[in-house]
Design an enzyme around this catalytic site. Sequence first.
Site, short mmCIF file in Angstrom:
data_model
loop_
_atom_site.label_atom_id
_atom_site.label_comp_id
_atom_site.label_asym_id
_atom_site.label_seq_id
_atom_site.Cartn_x
_atom_site.Cartn_y
_atom_site.Cartn_z
N ASN A 154 -5.14 7.94 3.78
CA ASN A 154 -4.83 7.26 5.03
C ASN A 154 -3.35 7.41 5.32
O ASN A 154 -2.51 7.12 4.46
CB ASN A 154 -5.16 5.77 4.91
CG ASN A 154 -5.15 5.05 6.24
OD1 ASN A 154 -5.92 5.39 7.14
ND2 ASN A 154 -4.27 4.08 6.38
N GLU A 155 -3.04 7.88 6.50
CA GLU A 155 -1.64 7.98 6.94
C GLU A 155 -0.73 8.43 5.80
O GLU A 155 0.17 7.70 5.37
CB GLU A 155 -1.18 6.65 7.53
CG GLU A 155 -1.95 6.29 8.78
CD GLU A 155 -1.36 5.10 9.53
OE1 GLU A 155 -0.66 4.29 8.90
OE2 GLU A 155 -1.62 4.99 10.73
N PHE A 176 -3.78 -11.13 11.68
CA PHE A 176 -3.70 -11.35 13.13
C PHE A 176 -3.77 -10.04 13.92
O PHE A 176 -3.58 -10.04 15.13
CB PHE A 176 -2.44 -12.14 13.50
CG PHE A 176 -2.56 -13.58 13.09
CD1 PHE A 176 -3.44 -14.42 13.76
CD2 PHE A 176 -1.84 -14.07 12.02
CE1 PHE A 176 -3.59 -15.74 13.36
CE2 PHE A 176 -1.98 -15.38 11.61
CZ PHE A 176 -2.88 -16.23 12.28
N HIS A 177 -4.01 -8.95 13.22
CA HIS A 177 -4.22 -7.69 13.95
C HIS A 177 -5.58 -7.80 14.64
O HIS A 177 -6.56 -8.19 14.02
CB HIS A 177 -4.20 -6.51 12.97
CG HIS A 177 -4.30 -5.19 13.65
ND1 HIS A 177 -3.23 -4.36 13.88
CD2 HIS A 177 -5.37 -4.55 14.19
CE1 HIS A 177 -3.63 -3.27 14.50
NE2 HIS A 177 -4.92 -3.37 14.71
N GLU A 232 -7.48 5.66 15.20
CA GLU A 232 -7.21 4.22 15.20
C GLU A 232 -6.42 3.86 16.45
O GLU A 232 -5.48 4.57 16.82
CB GLU A 232 -6.32 3.83 14.02
CG GLU A 232 -6.93 3.87 12.66
CD GLU A 232 -5.92 3.40 11.61
OE1 GLU A 232 -4.95 2.71 11.94
OE2 GLU A 232 -6.13 3.76 10.44
N ARG A 285 0.88 -1.16 0.00
CA ARG A 285 0.00 0.00 0.00
C ARG A 285 0.92 1.22 0.00
O ARG A 285 2.14 1.05 0.08
CB ARG A 285 -0.95 -0.02 1.20
CG ARG A 285 -0.27 -0.03 2.54
CD ARG A 285 -1.29 -0.13 3.66
NE ARG A 285 -0.69 0.20 4.94
CZ ARG A 285 -1.33 0.17 6.09
NH1 ARG A 285 -2.60 -0.17 6.14
NH2 ARG A 285 -0.72 0.50 7.20
N GLU A 307 -2.65 -8.19 7.68
CA GLU A 307 -3.06 -7.90 9.05
C GLU A 307 -4.09 -8.89 9.59
O GLU A 307 -4.93 -8.53 10.42
CB GLU A 307 -3.53 -6.44 9.15
CG GLU A 307 -2.38 -5.52 8.79
CD GLU A 307 -2.59 -4.07 9.15
OE1 GLU A 307 -1.66 -3.49 9.74
OE2 GLU A 307 -3.66 -3.52 8.84
C1 GAL Z 1 -2.46 1.91 10.59
C2 GAL Z 1 -3.24 1.91 9.31
C3 GAL Z 1 -4.31 0.85 9.28
C4 GAL Z 1 -3.79 -0.44 9.83
C5 GAL Z 1 -3.27 -0.20 11.22
C6 GAL Z 1 -2.84 -1.45 11.96
O1 GAL Z 1 -1.19 2.36 10.40
O2 GAL Z 1 -3.82 3.16 9.03
O3 GAL Z 1 -4.76 0.69 7.97
O4 GAL Z 1 -2.80 -0.93 8.99
O5 GAL Z 1 -2.20 0.68 11.14
O6 GAL Z 1 -1.60 -1.90 11.62
#
Ligand code: GAL
Length: 671
Positions: free
Chosen positions: A156-157, A358-359, A308, A118, A356
């Site tokens: 995003n970021e 396992f996030h 977030e 990304r 992600e």
């Molecule tokens: C942030 C991002 C999200 C997701 C999150 C968890 O940096 O904006 O899309 O990746 O971290 O890692």
Amino acid sequence: MADDRMARLRERLGGVAFGGDYNPEQWDPAVWREDVELMRRAGVNLVTVGVFAWASLEAEPGVFTFDWLDEVLDLLHSGGIAVDLATPTMAPPVWLSHGHPEVLPVREDGQRFGFGNRLHYDPASPRYREAAARITDAIAARYAQHPSVAMWHLSNEYGPVSWGGASAAAFRDWLRERYGDLEALNDAWYTRFWGQRYTAWEQVEPPEVPRSWSNPTRRLDFLRFASDVLLECFTTERDIVRRYSELPITTNFMRFYRRADYWRWAQEEDVVALDIYPNPGEADSRVAAALNFDLMRSLKGGPWVLMEQAASAVSQWPVNNVKRPGMMRAGSYQAIAHGADTVLFFQWRASRGGHERFHSAMLPHSGTRSRTWREIEALGGELGRIAEVTGATSRADVALVFDWNAWWGLMETHGLPRNDFDYAELETSWYRPLLEAHLAVDLASFESALDGYRCVLVPNAYLVTDAFAQRLARFAEAGGTVVIGFFSGVVDERNQVLQPAYPGAFRQLIGAYIDEYWPARAGESFGVRFASGEEAVADWWQESIELETGAALAEFRNGLLAGRPAVVENRVGEGRVVYVGTRLEASALATLLLDTAHAAGVASVVADAPAQVEATMRSKGGADYLFLINHSETDAAAVRLPRAGVDLLTGAAVSGTLELEPLGVAVVRCG
Ligand code: GAL
């Protein structure tokens, strides 16, 4: 304007916003229905939709598929859930990356960054910008009036930097704009050194390989440019969305992110938003989190959006520890304590695949029969009790200077007496004692107004602007207290050593000059004795200080600089300046900073509370809300309340000493 937009959003949500990133394009429509039902159960009132949806919305160039998003937004709306609608421009679809490879960024080592990640875009690429503008326009036109939409989340970021292609050309344009003519650039970059003189703009290129011995001002300007070129991507999308909508517009910032000057960015947004992922495996990570929260509040001087955080573990480190029971709740209140009006997560439902998988998520793989879900549901149910806090602000007597130009000068250019400075760590080491002693702290930039503070702390400003140096001097003359850390005030905005040295910018202010900077040898440490008789240990850095109008507040006890000043105190006008010329051990730095702040009349939020308890105050319309968070996982804590009041979380009247259980929280409306 921005304030009105945020006031309307607050009114609409009626309390703290609770929810997270929602990525319905990963799931079947049947799941969407279950999602909305469970969101309602958890008390979710705001979700961010569409962050990664570009490929699902525009599978072929210019061919849009909106039906699924129509349905999702309708469903959310019928469930009473508001939407923070994203533009999906962080993750361009494959047709753009493969069809027009020039949109891919070039890394510092010259390699092109490929599709399959990304952030794979060169922010200066006209082709990328055109495609980003088209999808932004299409989304804004279609959904600006949709009743679910409550705010906008652009991209995003923001973060990519490209060292080649379109960015190289844009860098030259940026330099032309900044310097006007090539001679001014040659002067600013001091190109007479090593015969680096340019004779045509086409010869000027971005600095290539990291850590090579390249021109330090070129590096510095490239960092400034990189922040500005990304900001242009934001403002371009913002202006498109604004044509259709009067709702608040934001994007999500990152913790200690070096490549974007958030002070400048914040001026372009309606509200500041932050993503934060403190490592639950590191007890200390809450300190840097608090600093980032205070920074977010200070950027626009008001409430901000926690956009977030993780419900439990992340998946980005070698070992990803869970947030133990109670930690997610404590961390959420910590953000609110420092000015957030939202508690949002990445992400609502755990992804089955992808990087992600396992996030953690609000709704984990194990669904509602999970500890995380139970904690999420409990928090969502509880936040309504503090609804009245939203919109409340806070005030501080201490300003801690945190400036991107200072950061870039120190860390991103080379050839310094030592090249392992860590600006964020330095800032954190000065912030920690203030946090642990429960002092309210604002962050300030070189541009910030300083009047109104009692004490201004400058952990490091190697690079400094004239205007800031003057403002700091005026602040001291008018009776303010200033503490400045070593190796500050050395160079100007062009990274050129200020004369007479050192520190050219602060020599009069600190009442001393520094003959030489003496980085310590490996393993070397030094005894330091304060005028008060206290002894301490220092390491890493020394300076050979020659006093002018200042006096030694502490001296080195041993080594070649024995008997010479380590800490200097100077009286300036009505004020007091302290200069710390070495790296003091943490306890000595804490004593010095706290004694100095207290002498300047700075009071703590609570007088008597253990260091592991965080204490902040937010105020609104005559009401004061005291936040207390016990970060210890094992120890209860007793806090003497400054005033009696009502704990909004329990409804109980409280006075005298309040007991907080491990990871316990109280939000006291003071009487
Ligand atoms: C942030 C991002 C999200 C997701 C999150 C968890 O940096 O904006 O899309 O990746 O971290 O890692």
